[in-house]
Scaffold this motif. Structure first.
Motif: not given
Length: 312
Positions: A197-198, A215-217, A222-223, A272-275
């Motif tokens: 994801r990062g 191949e990823y989204s 997230e799921q 990972t989400h905020k920083k």
């Protein structure tokens, strides 16, 4: 024109050591898991020394596999905005030198893996040697083939974490808990999916330099992360409820470690989400002070309750 933000700060490490990616060695701390979770069995100094020797060996072995990986990806890495500054793609460590170091170092480390197993009672089964050889084999298969197969790439990386945990149990000759393997696998999947994801977030609208990222989204990852994080927390919680010592005694006070696991997972998601730190989990695990303190406190509390908190 080169973006100055993409140019890393000069490393103070020698090129041969930097190419071994010492920050990644934090993953090998899993070799101490078997030692920590069998504290109630009592351990001699030799067990601690063997666990440390196994940890050091895996650090060096994993470091040399990065040489092989960088040699295989040499041309692609030279086109990458960050990887092109690594010692081998940048030429600071020549490809010939890297081949010699890997060719001599890996067989030497496999011999050392066998020697670590020796004790005064003789030579036990080739368990630790086998796990070291298995780690090497899976890593090479990943570099050659498996990293190009969607989902299998992340599962393969997670399996290497399990191999580390197994090696840590084998090197001190203690039984392997199925709970240890399950929790290790799920935690490794959580970290691996967060890394993917990062990488996608860091790319933005750019073209992936690695084909597998196409191949990823983000929605799919997230799921997957939600499923794995939930399963990881539930598995660890069940472990603290139902795990037993070698003598068959329950260890209920392990529940005291659950808050540290919850905080660790939530802290990592926050970073990972905020920083935007998910692209480099090895850096997060050693550089984020709250997370480091949390891991140390978890290990300390686990060691104490396993040593003292056994109930018939």
């Amino acid at each position: 024109m080169t973006d100055p933000r993409a140019v890393p700060r000069p490393s103070r490490l020698p090129a041969w050591l930097e190419a071994m990616r010492p920050k990644q060695w934090a993953k090998n701390a899993l070799l101490f898991a078997g030692l920590i979770f069998t504290q109630d069995q009592g351990h001699q100094l030799s067990h601690w020394l063997k666990a440390f020797a196994g940890f050091l060996l895996f650090c060096l072995l994993s470091g040399l596999t990065y040489y092989i990986n960088d040699l295989m990806d040499l041309e692609a890495d030279r086109q990458h905005p960050k990887k092109r500054f690594r010692p081998i793609p940048s030429g600071r460590l020549s490809a010939k030198t890297a081949r010699v170091l890997a060719g001599l170092g890996i067989p030497t480390l496999l011999v050392a893996a066998r020697l670590i197993e020796y004790d005064l009672s003789g030579w036990p089964a080739w368990k630790f040697f086998t796990t070291a050889a298995l780690y090497l084999t899976v890593t090479l298969l990943y570099s050659l083939i498996l990293k190009h197969v969607v989902i299998v790439d992340v599962l393969t990386l997670a399996s290497l974490f399990v191999v580390r945990a197994v090696a840590g149990a084998f090197v001190i000759n203690v039984p392997i808990s199925e709970w240890l393997l399950l929790c290790t696998l799920l935690l490794a999947l959580f970290l691996g999916l967060s890394k993917r994801r990062g990488e996608l977030v860091a790319l933005g609208e750019g073209t992936p330099t690695r084909a597998i990222l196409k191949e990823y989204s983000l929605p799919m990852l997230e799921q997957m992360i939600t499923v794995v994080a939930s399963a990881c927390l539930m598995s660890y919680t069940l472990y603290t409820f139902f795990s037993k010592s070698q003598t068959g005694h329950s260890r209920p006070y392990l529940m005291a470690t659950i808050p540290f696991v919850i905080y660790g997972l939530f802290r990592y998601l926050y970073l990972t989400h905020k920083k935007g730190m998910g692209e480099a989990p090895e850096a997060v695990l050693v550089e984020d002070k709250p997370l480091v303190i949390n891991v140390l406190l978890w290990a300390l509390v686990a060691a104490i309750v396993l040593q003292l908190g056994v109930r018939p």
